[in-house]
Design an enzyme around this catalytic site. Structure first.
Site, PDB file in Angstrom:
ATOM      1  N   GLN A  67       0.800  -1.223   0.000  1.00 26.42           N
ATOM      2  CA  GLN A  67       0.000   0.000   0.000  1.00 26.42           C
ATOM      3  C   GLN A  67       0.837   1.279   0.000  1.00 26.42           C
ATOM      4  O   GLN A  67       0.351   2.321  -0.403  1.00 26.42           O
ATOM      5  CB  GLN A  67      -0.966  -0.009   1.193  1.00 26.42           C
ATOM      6  CG  GLN A  67      -1.999  -1.125   1.072  1.00 26.42           C
ATOM      7  CD  GLN A  67      -2.972  -1.160   2.223  1.00 26.42           C
ATOM      8  OE1 GLN A  67      -2.709  -1.806   3.237  1.00 26.42           O
ATOM      9  NE2 GLN A  67      -4.089  -0.478   2.102  1.00 26.42           N
ATOM     10  N   ARG A  80       3.744   0.489  12.861  1.00 28.77           N
ATOM     11  CA  ARG A  80       3.435  -0.873  12.371  1.00 28.77           C
ATOM     12  C   ARG A  80       3.544  -0.871  10.848  1.00 28.77           C
ATOM     13  O   ARG A  80       2.841  -0.109  10.182  1.00 28.77           O
ATOM     14  CB  ARG A  80       2.037  -1.294  12.814  1.00 28.77           C
ATOM     15  CG  ARG A  80       1.634  -2.641  12.249  1.00 28.77           C
ATOM     16  CD  ARG A  80       0.308  -3.193  12.796  1.00 28.77           C
ATOM     17  NE  ARG A  80       0.027  -4.441  12.110  1.00 28.77           N
ATOM     18  CZ  ARG A  80      -1.041  -4.649  11.343  1.00 28.77           C
ATOM     19  NH1 ARG A  80      -1.977  -3.725  11.206  1.00 28.77           N
ATOM     20  NH2 ARG A  80      -1.182  -5.799  10.713  1.00 28.77           N
ATOM     21  N   HIS A  83       1.251  -9.203   4.787  1.00 31.30           N
ATOM     22  CA  HIS A  83       0.017  -8.408   4.705  1.00 31.30           C
ATOM     23  C   HIS A  83      -0.434  -8.397   3.234  1.00 31.30           C
ATOM     24  O   HIS A  83      -0.144  -7.459   2.498  1.00 31.30           O
ATOM     25  CB  HIS A  83       0.306  -6.983   5.215  1.00 31.30           C
ATOM     26  CG  HIS A  83      -0.901  -6.117   5.425  1.00 31.30           C
ATOM     27  ND1 HIS A  83      -1.123  -5.410   6.590  1.00 31.30           N
ATOM     28  CD2 HIS A  83      -1.944  -5.811   4.630  1.00 31.30           C
ATOM     29  CE1 HIS A  83      -2.242  -4.706   6.491  1.00 31.30           C
ATOM     30  NE2 HIS A  83      -2.755  -4.932   5.294  1.00 31.30           N
ATOM     31  N   ASN A  99      -1.422 -10.700   8.618  1.00 25.52           N
ATOM     32  CA  ASN A  99      -2.499  -9.735   8.804  1.00 25.52           C
ATOM     33  C   ASN A  99      -3.817 -10.288   8.273  1.00 25.52           C
ATOM     34  O   ASN A  99      -3.902 -10.699   7.112  1.00 25.52           O
ATOM     35  CB  ASN A  99      -2.182  -8.448   8.032  1.00 25.52           C
ATOM     36  CG  ASN A  99      -3.257  -7.373   8.240  1.00 25.52           C
ATOM     37  OD1 ASN A  99      -3.376  -6.818   9.333  1.00 25.52           O
ATOM     38  ND2 ASN A  99      -4.041  -7.091   7.210  1.00 25.52           N
ATOM     39  N   GLU A 100      -4.830 -10.294   9.105  1.00 27.30           N
ATOM     40  CA  GLU A 100      -6.216 -10.593   8.713  1.00 27.30           C
ATOM     41  C   GLU A 100      -6.372 -11.799   7.789  1.00 27.30           C
ATOM     42  O   GLU A 100      -6.899 -11.669   6.672  1.00 27.30           O
ATOM     43  CB  GLU A 100      -6.832  -9.384   7.996  1.00 27.30           C
ATOM     44  CG  GLU A 100      -6.993  -8.175   8.848  1.00 27.30           C
ATOM     45  CD  GLU A 100      -7.778  -7.059   8.141  1.00 27.30           C
ATOM     46  OE1 GLU A 100      -8.067  -7.186   6.938  1.00 27.30           O
ATOM     47  OE2 GLU A 100      -8.096  -6.079   8.811  1.00 27.30           O
ATOM     48  N   ASN A 133      -7.982  -5.698  14.300  1.00 29.56           N
ATOM     49  CA  ASN A 133      -8.247  -4.611  13.354  1.00 29.56           C
ATOM     50  C   ASN A 133      -9.739  -4.336  13.424  1.00 29.56           C
ATOM     51  O   ASN A 133     -10.556  -5.164  12.994  1.00 29.56           O
ATOM     52  CB  ASN A 133      -7.874  -5.014  11.919  1.00 29.56           C
ATOM     53  CG  ASN A 133      -6.369  -5.045  11.701  1.00 29.56           C
ATOM     54  OD1 ASN A 133      -5.589  -4.720  12.601  1.00 29.56           O
ATOM     55  ND2 ASN A 133      -5.965  -5.431  10.511  1.00 29.56           N
ATOM     56  N   TYR A 181     -12.866  -1.644  12.657  1.00 28.08           N
ATOM     57  CA  TYR A 181     -13.310  -0.448  11.957  1.00 28.08           C
ATOM     58  C   TYR A 181     -14.787  -0.158  12.170  1.00 28.08           C
ATOM     59  O   TYR A 181     -15.197   0.991  12.210  1.00 28.08           O
ATOM     60  CB  TYR A 181     -13.089  -0.613  10.442  1.00 28.08           C
ATOM     61  CG  TYR A 181     -11.643  -0.566  10.017  1.00 28.08           C
ATOM     62  CD1 TYR A 181     -11.065   0.620   9.581  1.00 28.08           C
ATOM     63  CD2 TYR A 181     -10.840  -1.704  10.062  1.00 28.08           C
ATOM     64  CE1 TYR A 181      -9.738   0.671   9.188  1.00 28.08           C
ATOM     65  CE2 TYR A 181      -9.508  -1.661   9.666  1.00 28.08           C
ATOM     66  CZ  TYR A 181      -8.965  -0.473   9.229  1.00 28.08           C
ATOM     67  OH  TYR A 181      -7.651  -0.414   8.846  1.00 28.08           O
ATOM     68  N   GLU A 235      -5.255  -1.931  14.031  1.00 24.98           N
ATOM     69  CA  GLU A 235      -5.762  -0.958  13.043  1.00 24.98           C
ATOM     70  C   GLU A 235      -7.109  -0.426  13.496  1.00 24.98           C
ATOM     71  O   GLU A 235      -7.959  -1.187  13.949  1.00 24.98           O
ATOM     72  CB  GLU A 235      -5.978  -1.594  11.654  1.00 24.98           C
ATOM     73  CG  GLU A 235      -4.720  -1.952  10.920  1.00 24.98           C
ATOM     74  CD  GLU A 235      -4.979  -2.632   9.572  1.00 24.98           C
ATOM     75  OE1 GLU A 235      -6.034  -2.361   8.942  1.00 24.98           O
ATOM     76  OE2 GLU A 235      -4.129  -3.437   9.167  1.00 24.98           O
ATOM     77  N   TRP A 269      -4.951   3.521  11.552  1.00 27.60           N
ATOM     78  CA  TRP A 269      -4.828   3.213  10.142  1.00 27.60           C
ATOM     79  C   TRP A 269      -5.321   4.450   9.412  1.00 27.60           C
ATOM     80  O   TRP A 269      -6.484   4.768   9.496  1.00 27.60           O
ATOM     81  CB  TRP A 269      -5.662   1.992   9.721  1.00 27.60           C
ATOM     82  CG  TRP A 269      -5.376   1.664   8.276  1.00 27.60           C
ATOM     83  CD1 TRP A 269      -6.044   2.142   7.173  1.00 27.60           C
ATOM     84  CD2 TRP A 269      -4.311   0.847   7.775  1.00 27.60           C
ATOM     85  NE1 TRP A 269      -5.464   1.670   6.032  1.00 27.60           N
ATOM     86  CE2 TRP A 269      -4.400   0.876   6.373  1.00 27.60           C
ATOM     87  CE3 TRP A 269      -3.291   0.112   8.377  1.00 27.60           C
ATOM     88  CZ2 TRP A 269      -3.503   0.192   5.551  1.00 27.60           C
ATOM     89  CZ3 TRP A 269      -2.412  -0.569   7.566  1.00 27.60           C
ATOM     90  CH2 TRP A 269      -2.524  -0.535   6.167  1.00 27.60           C
ATOM     91  N   GLU A 325      -5.485   1.852  -1.595  1.00 30.49           N
ATOM     92  CA  GLU A 325      -6.521   1.147  -0.834  1.00 30.49           C
ATOM     93  C   GLU A 325      -7.105  -0.002  -1.656  1.00 30.49           C
ATOM     94  O   GLU A 325      -8.285  -0.014  -2.010  1.00 30.49           O
ATOM     95  CB  GLU A 325      -7.576   2.161  -0.371  1.00 30.49           C
ATOM     96  CG  GLU A 325      -8.716   1.631   0.488  1.00 30.49           C
ATOM     97  CD  GLU A 325      -8.306   0.720   1.645  1.00 30.49           C
ATOM     98  OE1 GLU A 325      -7.353   1.040   2.358  1.00 30.49           O
ATOM     99  OE2 GLU A 325      -8.962  -0.333   1.803  1.00 30.49           O
ATOM    100  N   TRP A 326      -6.265  -0.957  -2.000  1.00 31.83           N
ATOM    101  CA  TRP A 326      -6.674  -2.188  -2.672  1.00 31.83           C
ATOM    102  C   TRP A 326      -7.622  -1.913  -3.844  1.00 31.83           C
ATOM    103  O   TRP A 326      -7.269  -1.133  -4.720  1.00 31.83           O
ATOM    104  CB  TRP A 326      -7.258  -3.183  -1.644  1.00 31.83           C
ATOM    105  CG  TRP A 326      -6.316  -3.372  -0.475  1.00 31.83           C
ATOM    106  CD1 TRP A 326      -6.545  -3.025   0.823  1.00 31.83           C
ATOM    107  CD2 TRP A 326      -4.976  -3.925  -0.485  1.00 31.83           C
ATOM    108  NE1 TRP A 326      -5.451  -3.338   1.618  1.00 31.83           N
ATOM    109  CE2 TRP A 326      -4.480  -3.879   0.840  1.00 31.83           C
ATOM    110  CE3 TRP A 326      -4.147  -4.457  -1.477  1.00 31.83           C
ATOM    111  CZ2 TRP A 326      -3.218  -4.340   1.191  1.00 31.83           C
ATOM    112  CZ3 TRP A 326      -2.875  -4.919  -1.131  1.00 31.83           C
ATOM    113  CH2 TRP A 326      -2.437  -4.861   0.193  1.00 31.83           C
ATOM    114  N   PHE A 383      -7.314   7.115   4.036  1.00 27.63           N
ATOM    115  CA  PHE A 383      -7.370   6.849   5.479  1.00 27.63           C
ATOM    116  C   PHE A 383      -6.315   7.639   6.259  1.00 27.63           C
ATOM    117  O   PHE A 383      -6.255   7.555   7.473  1.00 27.63           O
ATOM    118  CB  PHE A 383      -7.097   5.359   5.744  1.00 27.63           C
ATOM    119  CG  PHE A 383      -8.294   4.452   5.654  1.00 27.63           C
ATOM    120  CD1 PHE A 383      -9.075   4.201   6.774  1.00 27.63           C
ATOM    121  CD2 PHE A 383      -8.642   3.847   4.459  1.00 27.63           C
ATOM    122  CE1 PHE A 383     -10.170   3.346   6.710  1.00 27.63           C
ATOM    123  CE2 PHE A 383      -9.735   2.980   4.380  1.00 27.63           C
ATOM    124  CZ  PHE A 383     -10.500   2.736   5.504  1.00 27.63           C
TER     125      PHE A 383
END
Ligand code: BGC
Length: 533
Positions: free
Chosen positions: A58, A115, A160, A205-206, A346, A348, A420, A469, A476-477, A485
């Site tokens: 990213q 991070r 990630h 990550n996730e 994480n 949100y 995050e 984050w 952003e993908w 963000f």
């Protein structure tokens, strides 16, 4: 505190900005309505880490510089096109070449920890089938050393979302147990090269979000799925997510075992796993929807966390998935069990959960792999929380306290980090730079989520840190650069970083102990005096 007093205080906090921008900021702040509440850094225990986060694909860019090979995202973006508008991470924030400038930004903020994640294709361009890339070791050493010089602790995620394309082409990456060996090798290189200075490690990550997107809905590489989840060339959405997760979890477990046995005794750090953690709320008060919300937690958050803590998949998954859910052997159970020193959360948003065992749902909700439930953002036309720049994320500050409390109960208050938490504003395309920089909503978001977090900690939750984050606006993908963000605005033409109002707020929060927030955050669907559903 009345909103007018809040306005004056926040004006004071940002008064270090230039006079033209401060009047602009003042004008925006005037719109805020705040009730009487304060959150201060001193509401969090000494040693609590406040930080900011990014990930390699990213922000780094430099996609072929100094020996890096093509990653799965490089290939995905260049072939089928990853973001609708054609954006990709070739340049991203050029963090690879501008990391010193970015460390200065972190120093300005006064954060305790940064991070970031390792680009696998940079360190091991051919996975374990080739050499370690010395330029990559130098790059991450430079980041780590310069962070430490500034008193900022490196908090490193080993994986990630990005991996060398060669591992995809050779054997199908996470669908193949071979991937466990490759990940273990990457982890070992990282522990050996950086572990003398890195005391916080995240293996992956996730896994839950990555697998859902890559193997169930097929929107992330390697774009695998089947009907009704999507229209991919290859894949099986009912089975492959379970296989890929199993390999990911075993990869995590093997790396954690290696760290605990070979490195932790001398290096003395901690290792954890990060899960994407929605707060799942029942759509209605019915018993079935309440059960669906519990099931949603099991099928999403507990899916990776139960194996990492207890060495077993959640019972609810076993019940609905039967033999499709892989088993851990006795030997695997023993190293999976208690394989993490902390849980990375994480968080949100909250989301409503609707039962599909007994009522009509969409075709995807009706599937075992989904736990026979549907997640939706609105109930009877009312949103669960204010919209953000991503259609599946809503502002629901109480969700922070609630999800932390659920995790505390299920995992016996294992140490946690909020790895995050962040806000992207909606409809950014039409906005001008000065509007984007004047991000009052982001400040509201963080203050109210921090207040909610502080509440769970007052009730005893062992949370050790909080990462915004993100440090920078970044790639952003699937949304490309349209969704922002960052605490810092990044100009896409010049890549200049401009501190947003939120950067100034964070700096003041970290240094002045004088930030005002809304206590009602954790009371219900009211945000800063306004109904949001
Ligand atoms: C991911 C980040 C992403 C953020 C916002 C998290 O799930 O870890 O990579 O940018 O969400 O969508």
């Amino acid at each position: 505190m009345k909103s007018s007093s809040f306005t004056i205080l926040l004006f004071f906090l940002v008064s270090s900005s230039s006079s033209s921008s401060s009047s602009l900021l003042q004008a925006s702040i005037n719109g805020l309505k705040h009730e009487d509440a304060h959150i201060k850094r001193s509401d969090f225990p000494p040693g609590f880490l406040f930080g900011a986060a990014t990930s390699s694909y990213q922000v780094e860019g430099a996609y072929l510089q100094d020996g890096k090979s093509l990653s799965n995202w490089d290939v995905f973006c260049h072939s089928t096109g990853c973001a609708e508008n054609g954006d990709n991470g070739d340049i991203a924030d050029d963090h690879y070449n501008r990391f010193m400038e970015d460390i200065e930004l972190m120093d300005y903020l006064g954060i305790d920890s940064y991070r970031f994640s390792i680009s696998w294709a940079r360190i091991l361009p051919r996975g374990r089938f080739g050499e370690v890339n010395p330029a990559a070791i130098i790059f991450y050493n430079n980041i780590i050393d310069n962070l430490i010089l500034k008193g900022i602790k490196p908090f490193v995620t080993i994986n990630h979302n990005d991996l060398p394309q060669e591992l995809e082409d050779r054997y199908g990456s996470w669908l193949n147990p071979e991937m466990q060996e490759d990940f273990l090798y990457l982890a070992e290189v990282c522990f050996k090269s950086f572990g003398d200075r890195v005391k916080y490690w995240v293996t992956i990550n996730e896994p839950n979000m990555y697998i859902y997107l890559a193997y169930e809905f097929g929107t992330f590489p390697p774009s695998r799925c089947s009907e009704p989840f999507g229209n991919c060339v290859n894949g099986n959405s009912d089975v492959e997510p379970l296989v890929a997760m199993h390999n990911m979890l075993l990869a995590h477990g093997r790396a954690a075992k290696l760290y605990h046995q070979e490195f932790q005794p001398t290096q003395g750090g901690l290792i954890g796993l990060v899960a994407h953690c929605y707060m799942f709320e029942p759509l209605t008060d019915s018993e079935l929807d309440r059960e669906a919300a519990k099931r949603a937690f099991a099928f999403n958050v507990a899916w990776p966390l139960d194996p990492a803590v207890f060495g077993e998949y959640p019972e609810e998954m076993r019940k609905y998935l039967g033999s499709n859910l892989p088993n851990f052997s006795l030997e695997e159970k023993s190293f999976m069990n208690n394989s993490i020193d902390f849980i990375g959360i994480n968080h949100y948003s909250a989301i409503y959960t609707k039962d599909c065992t007994n009522s009509s749902c969409s075709a995807t909700g009706n599937r075992a792999i989904q736990g026979f439930l549907e997640m939706i953002g609105e109930c009877d036309g009312r949103l669960i929380g204010e919209r953000t720049g991503l259609e599946y994320l809503f502002v629901v500050p109480r969700g922070m306290e609630e999800i932390v409390n659920i995790i505390v109960t299920r995992y016996h208050n294992k140490p946690m980090f909020i790895t995050e938490n962040g806000y992207s504003s909606p409809d950014l395309q039409e906005q001008r730079v000065n509007e984007l920089v004047n991000d009052v909503k982001r400040i509201e978001f963080h203050t109210s989520y921090l207040a909610s977090l502080a509440k769970s900690m007052r009730e005893g939750a062992d949370v050790r840190g909080y990462f915004v984050w993100s440090l920078l606006d970044s790639y952003e993908w699937l949304e490309g650069y349209n969704v922002r963000f960052g605490l810092y605005y990044v100009d896409r033409q010049t890549l200049t970083r401009i501190p947003k109002l939120s950067a100034k707020w964070y700096k003041n929060f970290l240094t002045n102990n004088s930030v005002v927030i809304d206590k009602s955050a954790s009371r219900g669907n009211r945000l800063f005096g306004k109904d949001v559903i």
